[in-house]
Design a protein around this motif. Structure first.
Motif, mmCIF file in Angstrom:
data_model
loop_
_atom_site.group_PDB
_atom_site.id
_atom_site.type_symbol
_atom_site.label_atom_id
_atom_site.label_comp_id
_atom_site.label_asym_id
_atom_site.label_seq_id
_atom_site.Cartn_x
_atom_site.Cartn_y
_atom_site.Cartn_z
ATOM 1 N N LEU A 302 -2.890 10.163 -5.727
ATOM 2 C CA LEU A 302 -3.360 9.225 -6.658
ATOM 3 C C LEU A 302 -4.547 8.206 -6.380
ATOM 4 C CD1 LEU A 302 0.155 8.666 -8.267
ATOM 5 C CD2 LEU A 302 -1.625 9.907 -9.134
ATOM 6 N N SER A 303 -4.911 8.321 -4.850
ATOM 7 C CA SER A 303 -5.951 7.294 -4.604
ATOM 8 C C SER A 303 -7.056 7.788 -5.326
ATOM 9 C CB SER A 303 -6.229 7.204 -3.153
ATOM 10 O OG SER A 303 -6.385 8.413 -2.584
ATOM 11 N N LYS A 304 -7.249 9.038 -5.845
ATOM 12 C CA LYS A 304 -8.586 9.401 -6.619
ATOM 13 C C LYS A 304 -8.339 9.970 -8.016
ATOM 14 C CE LYS A 304 -10.142 11.427 -2.047
ATOM 15 N NZ LYS A 304 -10.458 12.444 -1.314
ATOM 16 N N ALA A 305 -7.081 9.892 -8.214
ATOM 17 C CA ALA A 305 -6.628 10.440 -9.494
ATOM 18 C C ALA A 305 -6.512 9.278 -10.610
ATOM 19 C CB ALA A 305 -5.384 11.405 -9.654
ATOM 20 N N TRP A 340 -0.354 3.780 -1.023
ATOM 21 C CA TRP A 340 -1.906 3.412 -0.791
ATOM 22 C C TRP A 340 -2.044 2.052 -0.800
ATOM 23 C CZ3 TRP A 340 0.326 6.863 -4.199
ATOM 24 C CH2 TRP A 340 0.065 8.482 -3.861
ATOM 25 N N ALA A 341 -1.157 1.412 0.016
ATOM 26 C CA ALA A 341 -1.305 -0.156 0.155
ATOM 27 C C ALA A 341 -2.071 -0.346 1.413
ATOM 28 C CB ALA A 341 0.280 -0.800 0.272
ATOM 29 N N ALA A 342 -3.032 -1.684 1.433
ATOM 30 C CA ALA A 342 -3.777 -1.810 2.270
ATOM 31 C C ALA A 342 -3.330 -2.248 3.455
ATOM 32 C CB ALA A 342 -4.491 -3.326 1.660
ATOM 33 N N LYS A 343 -2.009 -2.791 3.532
ATOM 34 C CA LYS A 343 -1.350 -3.019 4.875
ATOM 35 C C LYS A 343 0.304 -3.309 4.675
ATOM 36 C CE LYS A 343 -2.459 -8.222 4.864
ATOM 37 N NZ LYS A 343 -3.088 -9.143 5.707
ATOM 38 N N ASP A 344 0.983 -3.425 5.770
ATOM 39 C CA ASP A 344 2.396 -3.513 5.663
ATOM 40 C C ASP A 344 2.690 -4.781 4.728
ATOM 41 O OD1 ASP A 344 2.321 -1.555 7.419
ATOM 42 O OD2 ASP A 344 2.903 -2.585 9.083
ATOM 43 N N GLY A 345 3.703 -4.669 3.897
ATOM 44 C CA GLY A 345 4.182 -5.794 3.125
ATOM 45 C C GLY A 345 3.405 -6.144 1.755
ATOM 46 N N GLU A 346 2.246 -5.365 1.673
ATOM 47 C CA GLU A 346 1.419 -5.798 0.672
ATOM 48 C C GLU A 346 1.452 -4.673 -0.333
ATOM 49 O OE1 GLU A 346 -2.737 -6.865 1.366
ATOM 50 O OE2 GLU A 346 -2.193 -8.836 2.509
ATOM 51 N N PHE A 347 1.940 -4.846 -1.602
ATOM 52 C CA PHE A 347 2.126 -3.754 -2.502
ATOM 53 C C PHE A 347 0.805 -3.392 -3.158
ATOM 54 C CE2 PHE A 347 6.541 -5.752 -3.395
ATOM 55 C CZ PHE A 347 6.740 -5.561 -2.008
ATOM 56 N N ASP A 348 0.699 -1.998 -3.617
ATOM 57 C CA ASP A 348 -0.426 -1.596 -4.290
ATOM 58 C C ASP A 348 -0.200 -1.987 -5.647
ATOM 59 O OD1 ASP A 348 -2.101 0.323 -5.921
ATOM 60 O OD2 ASP A 348 -1.936 1.701 -4.277
ATOM 61 N N PRO A 349 -1.409 -2.771 -6.291
ATOM 62 C CA PRO A 349 -1.501 -3.159 -7.561
ATOM 63 C C PRO A 349 -1.394 -2.389 -8.645
ATOM 64 C CG PRO A 349 -3.247 -3.473 -6.364
ATOM 65 C CD PRO A 349 -2.683 -2.996 -5.609
#
Length: 969
Positions: A302-305, A340-349
């Motif tokens: 899903l990072s590309k779809a 596909w979050a950027a780092k631990d604890g930060e949610f993918d928007p």
């Protein structure tokens, strides 16, 4: 004279090999079948009729490639095997000596043998063979676990243990091993002594023995001949591209999910969920959120779809409602947020946006939410690196893991949904919150406890000992060991735990304290957000230890999982799934679930299933839905994905093709049916329809009778109780009354009205894997317990229940179980049917099944609220079996998977002749339905006086049909 040359030619062959089966008749002490568990006699391992070896074919002369002669119990006083004594079978002999009628010079001894209750580490001695020669010399041969023998459940080939027999019993795939041992004697063998380990747990069983001078080539039973599912007259292809249920069709159950304001559920005096005083049945759809966004294709990146849009999400939520579900489990919630979050604890928007919209669409349709939490580390949670983090254990000991869980979980609960204006913490649609799924599995048994990482757990263990005892000398006295400083006392390993005693009991008390602390911490973390929904925790292991934890005040609701025929390794090649019938063993997974309920708290079954590729999974729907309704459980949901694909179903194209524009290669992308995926499995979908009718639609009433098994807290750390569960004889009571368990004291006259209290009667072994748990049937006196229920008015005198013969009937007569006939039937005003696993005909109220050609479940349901005999719209279900095209198994028994196959799905085409008594017979018409509920073609009916007769053959239809609609037109 040609005779002499012919005989001379045979001499080398006659001299080449010789085998001498050993006569075990004088030493055999048990039969192959056992009727009563735990009575010290009968057959096999004394575990009862649902867990013996009666299905073993003893008539063959070769097993695993070696020659054997297995005794006929009918010709040997009922005995056929040597069952050695152990802690689990104290009635067995410590040793049995068999003297050969004629001594034999043989370098090899072949054994057909197995073991039960065997959780020993590899290399541990299970038994010993003592070989004695005519010259008095002796040799002792150790039989080692993991190389020569292993447990009989879910057997696999060993280094010196060819799988010689593979059968199914009421509980599992079971088997026996063929091992070859060197006798090591030069003189002729005079006798063999089989010596068990009386103080150990496993029961060693010797089925047959043969002395030989030949090394026979191994022929594993499970690799006899591969079998491939292919389209033919019996297995017919079906196109599952149209799986979304048509509104207004016979499969539309949206009437069960009225839209409107969702109020917070309360908990009534019985401990059940209610809505302003009205009881609530939550019928759930478990949705793996990562797969939800994946379009249910395993390999999609899903990072590309393109992520699902609002229209697709709304359409999917509407399908959930149309199929009758009023609860959704947002499973693996954190996996979607973090994949596909950027780092631990930060949610993918992108994930946040999809989840927000989905929750809003569910609420708009009156659908409630059950929420999974967990740790929130960035990345794919299924990589080896991620799995090695072991959060289920490290949350007990690692502050960084706790900080991650707390920050992520509170962020989830405090996030304000822009579409609803609510946070999940304040949203009344949330019925319960699960802090961490199946966190009890890493602590399920002594082997797992014996591998706790010392660096993380030893300091807390030593601190607990110091608080408890104060002085190392007191520890040494209690344990019967030498004095050690607290700083040097090690964590007990599995071997030390198996010896029992004070040290093992202390570890149990220590673990109870550690789990209580974590539970309180979870509850505090959730409550700090203002969330009023109860938390549930420990949902996989049915042991008394976890019963005690579920009874803690911090746990506001109880949740459990259980399966019949859980695959050993999901859908990987080599994975095994038992082909046993749940009817044949009185639905052990459902009785296990019943044994974990605690009255006074809502009870949610959030995972269950009779799993693909079990050939009898058609039994699930009628049994599970009826049983759950009879028990009065608050929530019920199969695992998982009971509603079709969010977008175009890539897995379902009839030609097996895959849309590679958004997919990367994955071995299971080609397989339409996968274990635990309900939507693409016609059998599982039919089961969900039947359970919707029995449970969600209220066709089956809740039992008015309650039986509560009471566990003395002092019993928790004695003997097997720490890792054992409720014995089978008490779990059986769930077939005739609501069943629950409580750790505490007997209340006597103070017990709740209508509740029958009984003390725990022993324990049953809990067997756990990394994915599921099961229980042995255990021991006890079912006749005495049934007499108690009769004396207390639960069962009338004319109730035919006879536990010794596996016959049980509910007090109102709605449910009937017949173990020997592998039969379950349901008869209510609006729903009637039976599981035709062994039978080919039967009559259940107004429905008479005159003939089925392949095993399946047949049921008829009124869809208009009237009695079945007066209904103007009836749904008839005949569900058989289904496999993937090209699905390959190691043998025709379909136990061991070689290849998962691909589309199209193949349905086992059965023929049905049935008669339905109905007041509207003169004006009824019948149509075969698609899996979307749409009418495909009209079927001919024979109208009789007050009844219609329907006969159809799935193979003769344009496409096989599990559903038939009968309606007045």
């Amino acid at each position: 004279m040609r005779l002499i040359p012919t005989l001379l030619a045979l001499v080398p062959a006659l001299l080449a090999a010789a085998d001498w089966p050993v006569a075990l008749a004088g030493g055999a002490n048990m039969g192959l079948a056992d009727e009563v568990a735990g009575d010290g006699r009968g057959g096999w391992s004394d575990q009862g009729a649902g867990n013996d070896f009666r299905n073993f074919d003893r008539t063959r002369n070769r097993y695993g490639g070696a020659p054997f002669s297995v005794l006929d119990p009918a010709a040997n006083g009922g005995t056929a095997v040597i069952t050695l004594g152990s802690r689990r079978f104290p009635a067995g002999p410590a040793a049995v000596t068999v003297t050969l009628p004629e001594p034999r010079s043989a370098p090899y001894l072949y054994l057909l043998h197995t073991s039960c209750w065997n959780g020993l580490p590899a290399g541990t001695t299970v038994g010993t063979i003592e070989v004695e020669a005519v010259d008095g010399t002796r040799r002792a041969i150790a039989v080692r676990n993991g190389s020569d023998v292993a447990d009989w459940w879910e057997p696999k080939g060993l280094a010196n243990g060819t799988l010689g027999a593979l059968v199914t019993n009421g509980e599992s795939s079971v088997g026996a091993y063929v091992s070859r041992f060197d006798t090591g004697l030069t003189a002729a063998v005079r006798s063999l002594t089989f010596r068990g380990e009386p103080s150990a747990e496993p029961i060693w069983i010797v089925v047959a023995a043969t002395l030989s001078d030949t090394k026979h080539a191994a022929e594993p039973a499970d690799l006899a001949r591969r079998w491939t599912a292919a389209a033919n007259e019996r297995w017919r292809p079906i196109d599952l591209r149209q799986v979304r249920v048509k509104p207004g069709s016979a499969l539309d159950f949206s009437r069960l999910v009225p839209a409107g304001e969702l109020r917070r559920l309360s908990i009534d005096a019985e401990g059940s969920f209610s809505d302003q005083g009205r009881p609530v049945r939550l019928w759930g759809a478990s949705i793996d959120m990562a797969l939800f966004a994946n379009g249910f294709a395993l390999g999609r990146d899903l990072s590309k779809a393109t992520w699902p849009g609002d229209e697709a999400i709304a359409g999917y939520a509407e399908q959930i409602r149309v199929q009758g579900y009023n609860l959704v489990r947002l499973g693996a919630y954190q996996n979607l947020l973090m994949r596909w979050a950027a780092k631990d604890g930060e949610f993918d928007p992108r994930a946040v946006a999809v989840i927000d919209r989905f929750i809003a669409e569910l609420r708009r349709r009156g659908i409630r939410i059950y929420l999974d939490l967990g740790t929130f580390f960035a990345g794919n949670p299924w990589t080896a690196e991620a799995q090695a983090k072991d959060p289920k254990r490290r949350l007990f000991t690692d502050p960084a893991f706790r900080a991650n869980w707390l920050a992520g979980s509170q962020a989830v609960l405090n996030h304000r949904n822009p579409h609803t204006g609510l946070t999940l913490a304040e949203d009344p649609a949330v019925v319960s919150v699960l802090p961490f799924n199946e966190q009890d599995i890493p602590f399920a048994d002594l082997n797992r406890l014996g591998t706790l990482p010392a660096a993380e757990w030893a300091p807390a263990w030593r601190a607990w000992l110091e608080r408890t005892y104060g002085d190392p000398a007191a520890v040494a006295k209690a344990w019967g060991v030498a004095v050690q400083p607290f700083a040097e006392i090690p964590l007990p390993d599995a071997a030390a735990l198996r010896t029992g005693g004070a040290r093992a009991a202390d570890l149990g008390r220590f673990m109870l304290e550690r789990h209580r602390e974590l539970l309180a911490w979870y509850a505090q973390g959730v409550a700090a957000t203002g969330c009023q929904a109860p938390i549930s925790q420990y949902d996989a292991i049915p042991s008394l230890f976890f019963h005690a934890l579920r009874g803690e005040a911090a746990v506001g609701a109880i949740e459990m999982h259980a399966y019949h025929a859980h695959p050993s390794e999901w859908a990987r090649p080599g994975s095994k799934t038992a082909q046993s019938s749940a009817c044949a063993s009185l639905a052990p997974y459902l009785r296990l679930l019943a044994s974990c309920r605690q009255f006074g708290k809502p009870y949610l079954v959030t995972e269950y299933g009779q799993v693909f590729w079990n050939r009898h999974r058609h039994e699930e729907g009628l049994m599970a839905g009826s049983f759950a309704a009879f028990q009065g459980w608050d929530a019920m949901m199969a695992h998982q994905l009971p509603v079709g694909d969010l977008a175009a179903p890539a897995y379902a194209w009839a030609d097996g093709s895959i849309d590679r524009t958004v997919l990367r290669e994955h071995e299971l992308d080609k397989a339409p049916i996968k274990p635990f995926w309900v939507a693409p499995d016609p059998v599982a979908r039919a089961s969900q329809v039947l359970s919707t009718l029995a449970y969600a639609d209220g066709a089956v009433a809740r039992s008015p009778h309650r039986v509560e098994v009471v566990v003395d807290p002092a019993r928790l750390f004695q003997g097997d109780a720490f890792t054992g569960g409720m014995p089978g004889v008490q779990r059986d009571l769930a077939l005739v009354a609501r069943l629950g368990v409580r750790v505490g004291a007997l209340r006597g006259a103070a017990a709740a009205a209508g509740t029958i209290e009984i003390p725990l009667a022993g324990t049953a072994k809990v067997s756990a894997t990394d994915a599921a748990a099961g229980m042995a049937e255990g021991s006890g006196d079912p006749v005495r317990l049934l007499a108690l229920l009769r004396s207390r008015g639960v069962l009338e005198a004319d109730n035919p229940s006879d536990p010794l013969h596996g016959l049980w009937q509910s007090p109102d007569g709605s449910m009937r179980w017949e173990r020997e006939n592998q039969w379950f039937q349901l008869l209510t005003a609006r729903l009637a049917g039976g599981c035709f696993t062994r039978r080919t005909s039967g009559e259940v109220g107004p429905l008479r099944v005159e003939r089925v050609t392949v095993p399946g479940t047949v049921a008829a349901a009124a869809l208009d609220g009237r009695a079945l005999g007066d209904s103007r719209r009836v749904l008839l279900v005949y569900a058989t079996d289904a496999l993937n095209s090209g699905m390959v198994f190691a043998a025709e028994d379909r136990t061991t998977l070689v290849d998962p196959g691909k589309a199209p799905v193949l349905v086992e085409a059965g023929a049905l002749t049935a008669r339905l008594a109905n007041a509207n017979a003169a004006t009824l018409h019948a149509w075969a339905l698609g899996f979307d509920g749409a009418r495909r073609q009209e079927l001919p009916l024979v109208r009789e006086d007050g009844a219609v007769r329907l006969a159809y053959d799935m193979a003769a239809l344009p496409e096989p049909a599990f559903f038939v609609e009968l309606a007045v037109e």
